[in-house]
Scaffold this motif. Structure first.
Motif, PDB file in Angstrom:
ATOM      1  N   ARG A   1       7.622  17.460  23.627  1.00 38.08           N
ATOM      2  CA  ARG A   1       8.437  17.213  24.775  1.00 38.08           C
ATOM      3  C   ARG A   1       9.653  16.429  24.537  1.00 38.08           C
ATOM      4  O   ARG A   1      10.785  16.770  24.979  1.00 38.08           O
ATOM      5  CB  ARG A   1       7.447  16.409  26.006  1.00 38.08           C
ATOM      6  N   ALA A   2       9.366  15.763  23.457  1.00 33.34           N
ATOM      7  CA  ALA A   2      10.692  15.196  22.895  1.00 33.34           C
ATOM      8  C   ALA A   2      11.686  16.204  22.324  1.00 33.34           C
ATOM      9  O   ALA A   2      12.768  16.111  22.559  1.00 33.34           O
ATOM     10  CB  ALA A   2      10.360  14.083  21.990  1.00 33.34           C
ATOM     11  N   TRP A   3      11.137  17.160  21.676  1.00 34.96           N
ATOM     12  CA  TRP A   3      11.796  18.136  20.953  1.00 34.96           C
ATOM     13  C   TRP A   3      12.565  19.033  22.233  1.00 34.96           C
ATOM     14  O   TRP A   3      13.774  19.204  22.324  1.00 34.96           O
ATOM     15  CB  TRP A   3      11.132  19.059  20.339  1.00 34.96           C
ATOM     16  N   ARG A   4      11.844  19.274  23.191  1.00 33.51           N
ATOM     17  CA  ARG A   4      12.318  20.089  24.414  1.00 33.51           C
ATOM     18  C   ARG A   4      13.622  19.254  24.892  1.00 33.51           C
ATOM     19  O   ARG A   4      14.653  19.915  25.331  1.00 33.51           O
ATOM     20  CB  ARG A   4      11.255  20.605  25.240  1.00 33.51           C
ATOM     21  N   GLN A   5      13.310  18.048  25.203  1.00 36.84           N
ATOM     22  CA  GLN A   5      14.179  16.963  25.846  1.00 36.84           C
ATOM     23  C   GLN A   5      15.658  16.887  24.973  1.00 36.84           C
ATOM     24  O   GLN A   5      16.738  17.012  25.538  1.00 36.84           O
ATOM     25  CB  GLN A   5      13.805  15.586  26.003  1.00 36.84           C
ATOM     26  N   ALA A   6      15.509  16.826  23.564  1.00 32.95           N
ATOM     27  CA  ALA A   6      16.571  16.736  22.556  1.00 32.95           C
ATOM     28  C   ALA A   6      17.263  18.027  22.511  1.00 32.95           C
ATOM     29  O   ALA A   6      18.569  17.946  22.372  1.00 32.95           O
ATOM     30  CB  ALA A   6      16.036  16.357  21.230  1.00 32.95           C
ATOM     31  N   ALA A   7      16.546  19.129  22.645  1.00 35.23           N
ATOM     32  CA  ALA A   7      17.331  20.666  22.405  1.00 35.23           C
ATOM     33  C   ALA A   7      18.015  20.756  23.647  1.00 35.23           C
ATOM     34  O   ALA A   7      19.205  21.405  23.390  1.00 35.23           O
ATOM     35  CB  ALA A   7      16.161  21.569  22.200  1.00 35.23           C
ATOM     36  N   GLY A   8      17.851  20.519  24.912  1.00 38.94           N
ATOM     37  CA  GLY A   8      18.504  20.695  26.077  1.00 38.94           C
ATOM     38  C   GLY A   8      18.918  21.930  26.396  1.00 38.94           C
ATOM     39  O   GLY A   8      18.454  22.983  25.479  1.00 38.94           O
ATOM     40  N   PRO A   9      19.651  22.176  27.286  1.00 34.79           N
ATOM     41  CA  PRO A   9      20.155  23.589  27.760  1.00 34.79           C
ATOM     42  C   PRO A   9      21.160  24.310  26.648  1.00 34.79           C
ATOM     43  O   PRO A   9      21.802  23.680  25.923  1.00 34.79           O
ATOM     44  CB  PRO A   9      20.728  23.540  29.018  1.00 34.79           C
ATOM     45  N   GLY A  10      20.781  25.714  26.425  1.00 33.85           N
ATOM     46  CA  GLY A  10      21.867  25.987  25.567  1.00 33.85           C
ATOM     47  C   GLY A  10      22.267  27.485  25.649  1.00 33.85           C
ATOM     48  O   GLY A  10      22.228  27.937  26.552  1.00 33.85           O
TER      49      GLY A  10
END
Length: 142
Positions: free
Chosen positions: A133-142
């Motif tokens: 979940r932290a990775w998903r939040q850090a990766a953000g939209p792209g």
């Protein structure tokens, strides 16, 4: 979602999220983050964590990337009689077929993974999921 490689900053956030989850559960764990090629990007070991964690956590992350599936889900397929029975004996024994490895998915691609070892299987899965979940939040939209 970003298609950039996993940066050290992001990998450390993943480790920190997994450790925070472990602390809240009263577990002592090791956490590893690997990139899409299964190469180690970051590693953390909590004080007092088991001695096997520095081997198992990276191998759980590697297994999740190489097989494109969470290791707790892979365990069902690799059980005796399952379609992948014997998988754990491949990759020079590096495939770990119990919970704690979770891939980072970008659509149908796997960008990396987190592996956690040291708690119960349920704790390792919960910590790895917090890391994802932290990775998903850090990766953000792209």
């Amino acid at each position: 979602m970003s298609t950039d490689p996993i940066t050290l900053t992001t990998a450390l956030r993943v480790c920190e999220a997994a450790v925070a989850e472990a602390e809240s559960a009263g577990a002592l764990v090791s956490v590893a983050v690997v990139d899409a090629g299964g190469h180690l990007v970051a590693f953390m070991r909590m004080d007092g964590a088991e001695i096997a964690g520095p081997v198992l956590a990276p191998d759980k992350a590697y297994t999740a990337v190489a097989n494109r599936i969470a290791t707790h889900e892979l365990a069902e397929q690799a059980a005796p009689g399952g379609p992948l029975f014997g998988l754990h004996a491949h990759a020079s024994g590096r495939f770990v077929i119990f919970g704690g490895g979770v891939p980072f998915r970008l659509g149908d691609r796997v960008a990396g993974a987190v592996g956690v070892s040291g708690g119960t299987v349920a704790e390792d899965v919960a910590c790895a999921s917090a890391g994802e979940r932290a990775w998903r939040q850090a990766a953000g939209p792209g």
